[in-house]
Write a protein that holds these residues in place. Structure first.
Motif, PDB file in Angstrom:
ATOM      1  N   UNK A  16      -1.660  -9.882 -10.967  1.00 44.28           N
ATOM      2  CA  UNK A  16      -0.786  -9.616  -9.569  1.00 44.28           C
ATOM      3  C   UNK A  16       0.402  -9.891 -10.629  1.00 44.28           C
ATOM      4  N   UNK A  17       1.131  -9.912 -11.927  1.00 51.55           N
ATOM      5  CA  UNK A  17       1.607  -9.594 -12.369  1.00 51.55           C
ATOM      6  C   UNK A  17       2.285  -7.819 -12.557  1.00 51.55           C
ATOM      7  N   UNK A  18       1.213  -7.770 -13.117  1.00 53.52           N
ATOM      8  CA  UNK A  18       1.805  -5.912 -12.975  1.00 53.52           C
ATOM      9  C   UNK A  18       1.639  -5.677 -11.517  1.00 53.52           C
ATOM     10  N   UNK A  19       1.376  -5.809 -10.708  1.00 49.70           N
ATOM     11  CA  UNK A  19       1.122  -5.146  -9.413  1.00 49.70           C
ATOM     12  C   UNK A  19       2.766  -5.086  -8.933  1.00 49.70           C
ATOM     13  N   UNK A  20       2.768  -6.773  -8.986  1.00 51.60           N
ATOM     14  CA  UNK A  20       4.729  -7.261  -8.443  1.00 51.60           C
ATOM     15  C   UNK A  20       5.598  -6.296  -9.217  1.00 51.60           C
ATOM     16  N   UNK A  21       5.222  -5.999 -10.805  1.00 55.45           N
ATOM     17  CA  UNK A  21       6.033  -5.209 -11.487  1.00 55.45           C
ATOM     18  C   UNK A  21       5.996  -3.773 -10.868  1.00 55.45           C
ATOM     19  N   UNK A  22       5.229  -3.355 -10.891  1.00 60.11           N
ATOM     20  CA  UNK A  22       4.736  -2.369 -11.105  1.00 60.11           C
ATOM     21  C   UNK A  22       4.624  -1.361  -9.540  1.00 60.11           C
ATOM     22  N   UNK A  23       4.220  -2.065  -8.853  1.00 59.83           N
ATOM     23  CA  UNK A  23       4.988  -1.054  -7.483  1.00 59.83           C
ATOM     24  C   UNK A  23       6.154  -0.934  -7.169  1.00 59.83           C
ATOM     25  N   UNK A  24       7.480  -2.188  -7.058  1.00 63.20           N
ATOM     26  CA  UNK A  24       8.702  -1.411  -7.233  1.00 63.20           C
ATOM     27  C   UNK A  24       9.364  -0.275  -8.342  1.00 63.20           C
ATOM     28  N   UNK A  25       8.811  -0.176  -8.714  1.00 64.59           N
ATOM     29  CA  UNK A  25       8.773   0.985  -9.917  1.00 64.59           C
ATOM     30  C   UNK A  25       8.562   2.023  -9.979  1.00 64.59           C
ATOM     31  N   UNK A  26       7.166   1.677  -9.515  1.00 69.03           N
ATOM     32  CA  UNK A  26       6.249   3.179  -8.808  1.00 69.03           C
ATOM     33  C   UNK A  26       7.057   3.645  -7.404  1.00 69.03           C
ATOM     34  N   UNK A  27       8.646   2.974  -5.753  1.00 65.13           N
ATOM     35  CA  UNK A  27       8.555   3.481  -5.096  1.00 65.13           C
ATOM     36  C   UNK A  27       9.517   4.133  -5.615  1.00 65.13           C
ATOM     37  N   UNK A  28      10.336   3.625  -6.990  1.00 64.57           N
ATOM     38  CA  UNK A  28      11.901   3.978  -7.078  1.00 64.57           C
ATOM     39  C   UNK A  28      11.708   5.255  -7.795  1.00 64.57           C
ATOM     40  N   UNK A  29      10.732   5.824  -8.061  1.00 65.03           N
ATOM     41  CA  UNK A  29       9.905   7.067  -8.834  1.00 65.03           C
ATOM     42  C   UNK A  29      10.039   7.925  -8.382  1.00 65.03           C
ATOM     43  N   UNK A  30       9.672   7.353  -6.411  1.00 63.31           N
ATOM     44  CA  UNK A  30       9.236   8.347  -5.396  1.00 63.31           C
ATOM     45  C   UNK A  30      11.041   8.859  -5.451  1.00 63.31           C
ATOM     46  N   UNK A  31      11.554   8.072  -5.369  1.00 67.25           N
ATOM     47  CA  UNK A  31      13.374   9.102  -4.953  1.00 67.25           C
ATOM     48  C   UNK A  31      13.545   7.237  -3.664  1.00 67.25           C
ATOM     49  N   UNK A  32      12.978   5.933  -3.924  1.00 65.94           N
ATOM     50  CA  UNK A  32      13.816   4.952  -2.986  1.00 65.94           C
ATOM     51  C   UNK A  32      14.618   3.937  -3.063  1.00 65.94           C
ATOM     52  N   UNK A  33      15.580   4.163  -3.940  1.00 66.54           N
ATOM     53  CA  UNK A  33      15.945   3.294  -4.897  1.00 66.54           C
ATOM     54  C   UNK A  33      17.198   2.132  -3.828  1.00 66.54           C
ATOM     55  N   UNK A  34      18.315   1.652  -4.813  1.00 65.97           N
ATOM     56  CA  UNK A  34      18.927  -0.001  -4.158  1.00 65.97           C
ATOM     57  C   UNK A  34      19.629   1.023  -3.631  1.00 65.97           C
ATOM     58  N   UNK A  35      20.478   1.727  -3.558  1.00 63.11           N
ATOM     59  CA  UNK A  35      21.234   2.388  -2.668  1.00 63.11           C
ATOM     60  C   UNK A  35      21.666   3.991  -1.850  1.00 63.11           C
ATOM     61  N   UNK A  36      20.252   3.895  -1.921  1.00 59.72           N
ATOM     62  CA  UNK A  36      18.981   4.403  -0.347  1.00 59.72           C
ATOM     63  C   UNK A  36      18.430   5.687  -1.715  1.00 59.72           C
ATOM     64  N   UNK A  37      18.509   6.631  -0.827  1.00 55.95           N
ATOM     65  CA  UNK A  37      16.999   7.647  -0.453  1.00 55.95           C
ATOM     66  C   UNK A  37      17.570   8.497  -1.894  1.00 55.95           C
ATOM     67  N   UNK A  38      17.041   8.710  -2.758  1.00 56.22           N
ATOM     68  CA  UNK A  38      17.465   9.854  -3.575  1.00 56.22           C
ATOM     69  C   UNK A  38      17.494  11.199  -3.087  1.00 56.22           C
TER      70      UNK A  38
END
Length: 81
Positions: A16-38
């Motif tokens: 569960x810990x791995x999922x909660x940390x890896x999903x946001x990381x994977x989403x960020x790699x796709x270009x979904x960033x805190x400041x908007x879409x890259x």
């Protein structure tokens, strides 16, 4: 608690810990960033396709909207899968 149950509980907790940390990381790699879409990212392409399909807007609750929400704020602890 028997050893087998302890191993299962420890493994499940780690999973569960791995999922909660890896999903946001994977989403960020796709270009979904805190400041908007890259610009130029996979996320930008997804948003472009979604916007064209919806007459210029991205529908609330769509995959692009959900991924951007995760990218901007992370995955909430109460997230439902």
């Amino acid at each position: 608690m028997p050893i087998e149950i302890k191993k299962v509980v420890i493994g499940a907790t780690a999973g569960v810990g791995m999922v909660l940390f890896s999903i946001p990381a994977a989403v960020s790699v796709l270009g979904f960033k805190a400041g908007g879409i890259a610009a130029g990212s996979i996320a930008a392409t997804m948003m472009s396709v979604a916007a064209k399909a919806n007459n210029g807007g991205v529908a609330a609750g769509s995959l692009v909207a959900v991924l951007q929400s995760i990218g901007a704020a992370g995955l909430p602890v109460g997230a439902k899968f």
